[in-house]
Design a protein around this motif. Structure first.
Motif, PDB file in Angstrom:
ATOM      1  N   HIS A  13       0.825  -0.918  -0.150  1.00 39.67           N
ATOM      2  CA  HIS A  13      -0.060  -0.122  -0.126  1.00 39.67           C
ATOM      3  C   HIS A  13       0.824   1.286   0.330  1.00 39.67           C
ATOM      4  O   HIS A  13       1.395   1.785   1.154  1.00 39.67           O
ATOM      5  CB  HIS A  13      -1.595  -0.398   1.514  1.00 39.67           C
ATOM      6  CG  HIS A  13      -1.811   0.675   0.671  1.00 39.67           C
ATOM      7  ND1 HIS A  13      -1.497   2.335   1.238  1.00 39.67           N
ATOM      8  CD2 HIS A  13      -3.437   0.852   1.122  1.00 39.67           C
ATOM      9  CE1 HIS A  13      -2.823   3.244   1.360  1.00 39.67           C
ATOM     10  NE2 HIS A  13      -3.565   2.740   1.069  1.00 39.67           N
ATOM     11  N   ARG A  14       0.924   2.037  -1.160  1.00 39.17           N
ATOM     12  CA  ARG A  14       1.286   3.278  -1.061  1.00 39.17           C
ATOM     13  C   ARG A  14       0.995   4.352  -1.024  1.00 39.17           C
ATOM     14  O   ARG A  14      -0.074   4.537  -1.631  1.00 39.17           O
ATOM     15  CB  ARG A  14       2.148   3.382  -3.136  1.00 39.17           C
ATOM     16  CG  ARG A  14       3.850   4.134  -2.367  1.00 39.17           C
ATOM     17  CD  ARG A  14       4.332   4.037  -4.219  1.00 39.17           C
ATOM     18  NE  ARG A  14       4.808   2.549  -3.740  1.00 39.17           N
ATOM     19  CZ  ARG A  14       5.506   1.837  -4.572  1.00 39.17           C
ATOM     20  NH1 ARG A  14       5.609   2.117  -5.669  1.00 39.17           N
ATOM     21  NH2 ARG A  14       6.398   1.032  -4.248  1.00 39.17           N
ATOM     22  N   THR A  15       1.801   5.287   0.031  1.00 39.20           N
ATOM     23  CA  THR A  15       0.590   6.795  -0.094  1.00 39.20           C
ATOM     24  C   THR A  15       1.847   7.712  -0.195  1.00 39.20           C
ATOM     25  O   THR A  15       2.934   7.774   0.421  1.00 39.20           O
ATOM     26  CB  THR A  15       0.963   6.625   1.722  1.00 39.20           C
ATOM     27  OG1 THR A  15      -0.479   5.753   1.624  1.00 39.20           O
ATOM     28  CG2 THR A  15      -0.521   8.112   1.493  1.00 39.20           C
ATOM     29  N   ILE A  17       3.171  11.296   1.290  1.00 40.73           N
ATOM     30  CA  ILE A  17       2.771  11.996   2.518  1.00 40.73           C
ATOM     31  C   ILE A  17       3.799  13.163   2.524  1.00 40.73           C
ATOM     32  O   ILE A  17       5.080  13.342   1.406  1.00 40.73           O
ATOM     33  CB  ILE A  17       3.073  11.020   3.356  1.00 40.73           C
ATOM     34  CG1 ILE A  17       2.755  10.128   3.861  1.00 40.73           C
ATOM     35  CG2 ILE A  17       3.608  12.379   5.183  1.00 40.73           C
ATOM     36  CD1 ILE A  17       3.081   9.177   5.325  1.00 40.73           C
ATOM     37  N   TYR A  98       8.135  -1.340   7.221  1.00 41.25           N
ATOM     38  CA  TYR A  98       7.432   0.242   6.207  1.00 41.25           C
ATOM     39  C   TYR A  98       8.785   0.805   5.642  1.00 41.25           C
ATOM     40  O   TYR A  98      10.078   0.244   5.835  1.00 41.25           O
ATOM     41  CB  TYR A  98       7.112   1.006   7.542  1.00 41.25           C
ATOM     42  CG  TYR A  98       6.097   0.245   8.584  1.00 41.25           C
ATOM     43  CD1 TYR A  98       4.450   0.394   8.165  1.00 41.25           C
ATOM     44  CD2 TYR A  98       6.830  -0.743   9.714  1.00 41.25           C
ATOM     45  CE1 TYR A  98       3.951  -0.331   9.141  1.00 41.25           C
ATOM     46  CE2 TYR A  98       5.803  -0.907  10.241  1.00 41.25           C
ATOM     47  CZ  TYR A  98       4.743  -0.831  10.394  1.00 41.25           C
ATOM     48  OH  TYR A  98       4.079  -1.449  11.614  1.00 41.25           O
ATOM     49  N   GLU A 108       7.935   9.205   0.419  1.00 39.50           N
ATOM     50  CA  GLU A 108       6.278   7.791  -0.361  1.00 39.50           C
ATOM     51  C   GLU A 108       6.754   6.709   0.667  1.00 39.50           C
ATOM     52  O   GLU A 108       7.890   6.740   1.124  1.00 39.50           O
ATOM     53  CB  GLU A 108       7.115   7.891  -2.153  1.00 39.50           C
ATOM     54  CG  GLU A 108       6.558   6.518  -2.471  1.00 39.50           C
ATOM     55  CD  GLU A 108       6.925   6.178  -3.798  1.00 39.50           C
ATOM     56  OE1 GLU A 108       6.080   6.298  -4.789  1.00 39.50           O
ATOM     57  OE2 GLU A 108       7.831   5.932  -3.561  1.00 39.50           O
ATOM     58  N   ASP A 110       5.903   2.832   1.888  1.00 36.77           N
ATOM     59  CA  ASP A 110       5.006   1.474   1.633  1.00 36.77           C
ATOM     60  C   ASP A 110       4.705   1.648   2.774  1.00 36.77           C
ATOM     61  O   ASP A 110       5.713   1.072   3.641  1.00 36.77           O
ATOM     62  CB  ASP A 110       6.377   0.433   0.803  1.00 36.77           C
ATOM     63  CG  ASP A 110       6.130   1.038  -0.450  1.00 36.77           C
ATOM     64  OD1 ASP A 110       5.619   2.707  -0.953  1.00 36.77           O
ATOM     65  OD2 ASP A 110       6.694   1.083  -1.800  1.00 36.77           O
ATOM     66  N   GLN A 130      -4.299  -1.396   5.753  1.00 39.96           N
ATOM     67  CA  GLN A 130      -3.986  -0.819   4.981  1.00 39.96           C
ATOM     68  C   GLN A 130      -3.966   0.513   5.050  1.00 39.96           C
ATOM     69  O   GLN A 130      -2.537   2.194   5.441  1.00 39.96           O
ATOM     70  CB  GLN A 130      -3.238  -1.691   4.223  1.00 39.96           C
ATOM     71  CG  GLN A 130      -2.291  -2.720   4.319  1.00 39.96           C
ATOM     72  CD  GLN A 130      -2.081  -3.379   2.871  1.00 39.96           C
ATOM     73  OE1 GLN A 130      -2.613  -3.293   2.247  1.00 39.96           O
ATOM     74  NE2 GLN A 130      -0.629  -3.328   2.610  1.00 39.96           N
ATOM     75  N   GLY A 131      -4.738   0.958   4.452  1.00 41.13           N
ATOM     76  CA  GLY A 131      -5.593   1.765   4.265  1.00 41.13           C
ATOM     77  C   GLY A 131      -5.782   3.153   5.312  1.00 41.13           C
ATOM     78  O   GLY A 131      -5.161   3.614   5.692  1.00 41.13           O
ATOM     79  N   ALA A 134      -2.247   4.262   6.511  1.00 40.02           N
ATOM     80  CA  ALA A 134      -1.882   4.745   5.737  1.00 40.02           C
ATOM     81  C   ALA A 134      -2.475   6.360   5.759  1.00 40.02           C
ATOM     82  O   ALA A 134      -2.009   7.519   5.664  1.00 40.02           O
ATOM     83  CB  ALA A 134      -1.041   4.348   4.884  1.00 40.02           C
ATOM     84  N   GLN A 135      -3.553   6.372   5.510  1.00 39.78           N
ATOM     85  CA  GLN A 135      -4.195   7.754   6.087  1.00 39.78           C
ATOM     86  C   GLN A 135      -4.274   8.330   7.530  1.00 39.78           C
ATOM     87  O   GLN A 135      -3.831   9.965   7.441  1.00 39.78           O
ATOM     88  CB  GLN A 135      -6.080   7.123   5.865  1.00 39.78           C
ATOM     89  CG  GLN A 135      -7.068   9.055   6.544  1.00 39.78           C
ATOM     90  CD  GLN A 135      -7.986   7.953   6.365  1.00 39.78           C
ATOM     91  OE1 GLN A 135      -8.577   7.032   7.078  1.00 39.78           O
ATOM     92  NE2 GLN A 135      -9.090   9.158   6.254  1.00 39.78           N
ATOM     93  N   LYS A 138      -0.362   9.671   7.505  1.00 42.22           N
ATOM     94  CA  LYS A 138      -0.121  11.290   6.547  1.00 42.22           C
ATOM     95  C   LYS A 138      -0.905  12.338   6.619  1.00 42.22           C
ATOM     96  O   LYS A 138       0.030  13.299   7.047  1.00 42.22           O
ATOM     97  CB  LYS A 138      -1.080  10.542   5.095  1.00 42.22           C
ATOM     98  CG  LYS A 138      -1.288  11.434   4.124  1.00 42.22           C
ATOM     99  CD  LYS A 138      -2.004  11.251   2.932  1.00 42.22           C
ATOM    100  CE  LYS A 138      -1.883  12.392   2.297  1.00 42.22           C
ATOM    101  NZ  LYS A 138      -0.808  13.200   0.970  1.00 42.22           N
TER     102      LYS A 138
END
Length: 175
Positions: A13-15, A17, A98, A108, A110, A130-131, A134-135, A138
């Motif tokens: 899962h890539r985000t 930030i 991570y 970035e 992961d 995962q979401g 990350a959310q 971020k």
């Protein structure tokens, strides 16, 4: 005869930030406060995060161990990996990694899940989380506050403790 488990494919899962990698890293590896992106738990270790160290994610009341594991890699500020076992499930642990990279003035991030048994409760929980993780990481890195979902986890923490299983008591999960 025991059947050999089937492992799920690696999940990434890539985000992106909008914060420096050092900021994201320091939030990610904090061990002194509840972490909203880790469902309000506190990362607990005996001698800090380093390869080979046992770690556990504990409820803010410090009476419940929610997750236990062992640090596999700790390479500030770019990589942190550990085994991951939820104490309320009987499933074998998976590996969580991570990875952070400097990119376009930000980071970035992961979140990688590996070695989870296909279809296990742990695998399903991890994919679902995962979401959320990350959310909230971020939001915390970009503006100093978790997302609404992370705030709600903090509000619900006392209630969550009431529903913990006896097997999750911290004395069953020593470091």
């Amino acid at each position: 005869m025991t059947e050999t488990p089937t492992y799920a494919e690696k999940s990434i899962h890539r985000t992106f930030i909008e914060a420096p990698v050092e900021t994201v890293w320091s939030i990610l590896v904090a061990t002194d406060k509840p972490l909203p992106f880790f469902f309000g738990s506190i990362c607990d270790t005996r001698d800090g995060l380093k390869p080979g160290a046992n770690m556990r994610m504990v409820h803010p009341n410090r009476k419940i161990a929610m997750v236990v594991g062992q640090v596999l890699a700790f390479e500030p500020p770019y990589r942190y990996s550990h085994t991951f076992k939820m104490t309320n499930l009987d499933d074998d642990p998976c590996t969580v990694t991570y990875e952070l990279r400097e990119k376009d003035g930000g980071t970035e991030f992961d979140l990688i899940i590996e070695n989870a048994i296909e279809g296990s409760k742990l695998h399903k929980e991890m994919l679902g989380a995962q979401g959320f993780i990350a959310q909230n990481l971020k939001a915390l890195a970009e503006n100093g506050k978790p997302a609404f979902s992370g705030k709600m986890v903090g509000v619900m923490a006392p209630v969550i403790a009431l529903f913990a299983k006896k097997q999750q008591r911290i004395e069953h999960w020593p470091l």
